[in-house]
Design an enzyme around this catalytic site. Structure first.
Site, PDB file in Angstrom:
ATOM      1  N   GLY A  13      -4.860   0.498   9.650  1.00 20.23           N
ATOM      2  CA  GLY A  13      -4.731   0.924  10.945  1.00 20.23           C
ATOM      3  C   GLY A  13      -5.314   0.519  11.559  1.00 20.23           C
ATOM      4  O   GLY A  13      -5.368   0.147  12.574  1.00 20.23           O
ATOM      5  N   ASP A  20       0.911  -1.163  -0.237  1.00 21.93           N
ATOM      6  CA  ASP A  20       0.235   0.302   0.435  1.00 21.93           C
ATOM      7  C   ASP A  20       0.926   1.334  -0.048  1.00 21.93           C
ATOM      8  O   ASP A  20       1.865   1.822   1.063  1.00 21.93           O
ATOM      9  CB  ASP A  20      -0.982  -0.085   1.344  1.00 21.93           C
ATOM     10  CG  ASP A  20      -1.694   0.667   1.364  1.00 21.93           C
ATOM     11  OD1 ASP A  20      -2.033   1.965   0.653  1.00 21.93           O
ATOM     12  OD2 ASP A  20      -3.070   0.057   1.514  1.00 21.93           O
ATOM     13  N   ILE A  51       0.436   3.236   6.772  1.00 23.66           N
ATOM     14  CA  ILE A  51      -0.553   3.062   7.520  1.00 23.66           C
ATOM     15  C   ILE A  51      -1.282   4.070   7.437  1.00 23.66           C
ATOM     16  O   ILE A  51      -1.105   4.921   7.368  1.00 23.66           O
ATOM     17  CB  ILE A  51       0.092   2.646   8.660  1.00 23.66           C
ATOM     18  CG1 ILE A  51       0.618   1.696   8.912  1.00 23.66           C
ATOM     19  CG2 ILE A  51      -0.871   3.553   9.917  1.00 23.66           C
ATOM     20  CD1 ILE A  51       1.841   1.819  10.177  1.00 23.66           C
ATOM     21  N   HIS A  52      -3.020   3.788   7.136  1.00 24.17           N
ATOM     22  CA  HIS A  52      -4.133   4.963   7.024  1.00 24.17           C
ATOM     23  C   HIS A  52      -5.254   3.895   7.783  1.00 24.17           C
ATOM     24  O   HIS A  52      -4.581   3.507   8.086  1.00 24.17           O
ATOM     25  CB  HIS A  52      -4.470   5.495   5.065  1.00 24.17           C
ATOM     26  CG  HIS A  52      -4.442   4.461   4.480  1.00 24.17           C
ATOM     27  ND1 HIS A  52      -5.736   3.438   4.235  1.00 24.17           N
ATOM     28  CD2 HIS A  52      -3.466   3.504   3.941  1.00 24.17           C
ATOM     29  CE1 HIS A  52      -5.929   2.701   3.824  1.00 24.17           C
ATOM     30  NE2 HIS A  52      -3.865   2.342   3.328  1.00 24.17           N
ATOM     31  N   GLY A  53      -6.096   5.037   7.926  1.00 25.85           N
ATOM     32  CA  GLY A  53      -7.211   4.601   8.262  1.00 25.85           C
ATOM     33  C   GLY A  53      -7.544   3.167   8.105  1.00 25.85           C
ATOM     34  O   GLY A  53      -7.930   1.902   9.152  1.00 25.85           O
TER      35      GLY A  53
END
Length: 159
Positions: free
Chosen positions: A21, A12, A16-18
């Site tokens: 995470g 990705d 780390i994103h919504g």
């Protein structure tokens, strides 16, 4: 030495994103996210921003690809690892470096100049295709899927 408890490896380019995470971590039951990327390993500001998305119950580590290769087998069996990389080339370096990866969730490989879009979230160029083919030769399943409840597609069928 036992293999590390890697629940999933995800490509990705946002790292780390919504979605990563929260959604993926909860789906997998991970308690540790390892981001293996040379640039992010040196960028504390980006690390702090990514840490804001993750629950306090989940630890994060930001390592270079080589450091990940060097230390992954020191992981405790209690560590349920979600391994996140920025691109297909980092995933290939990990696999060729001995990290036991048999499955890669291909989440996002953004479109940019010189790439062609093969799914709504994945674009590739010739170097990406060669890396995909090499991972496939090494026995790695490449599954294009944005979120856990989405039906995946074999990346090799798309290229």
């Amino acid at each position: 030495m036992a293999n590390p408890n890697i629940l999933c490896t995800r490509i990705d380019n946002r790292l780390i994103h919504g979605q990563v995470g929260v959604t993926w971590v909860n789906h997998l039951g991970a308690n540790l996210i390892i981001v293996a990327n040379d640039k992010v390993a040196e960028d504390e500001v980006q690390q702090n921003l990514m840490d804001m998305v993750v629950s306090d119950a989940v630890q994060t580590r930001y390592f270079t690809v080589q450091k990940t290769i060097d230390i992954i087998f020191k992981a405790s069996p209690r560590q349920k690892i979600f391994l996140v990389v920025k691109d297909i080339h980092d995933a290939l370096r990990l696999k060729e470096g001995g990290v036991p990866i048999d499955y890669v969730n291909v989440g996002n490989m953004h479109f940019e100049e010189g790439k062609r879009q093969i799914s709504s979230t994945v674009s590739v160029d010739e170097a990406d295709i060669q890396a995909c083919k090499r991972l496939n030769e090494l026995g790695v399943e490449l599954d294009v899927r944005r979120v856990p409840n989405e039906r995946g597609q074999n990346l090799m069928d798309l290229i």
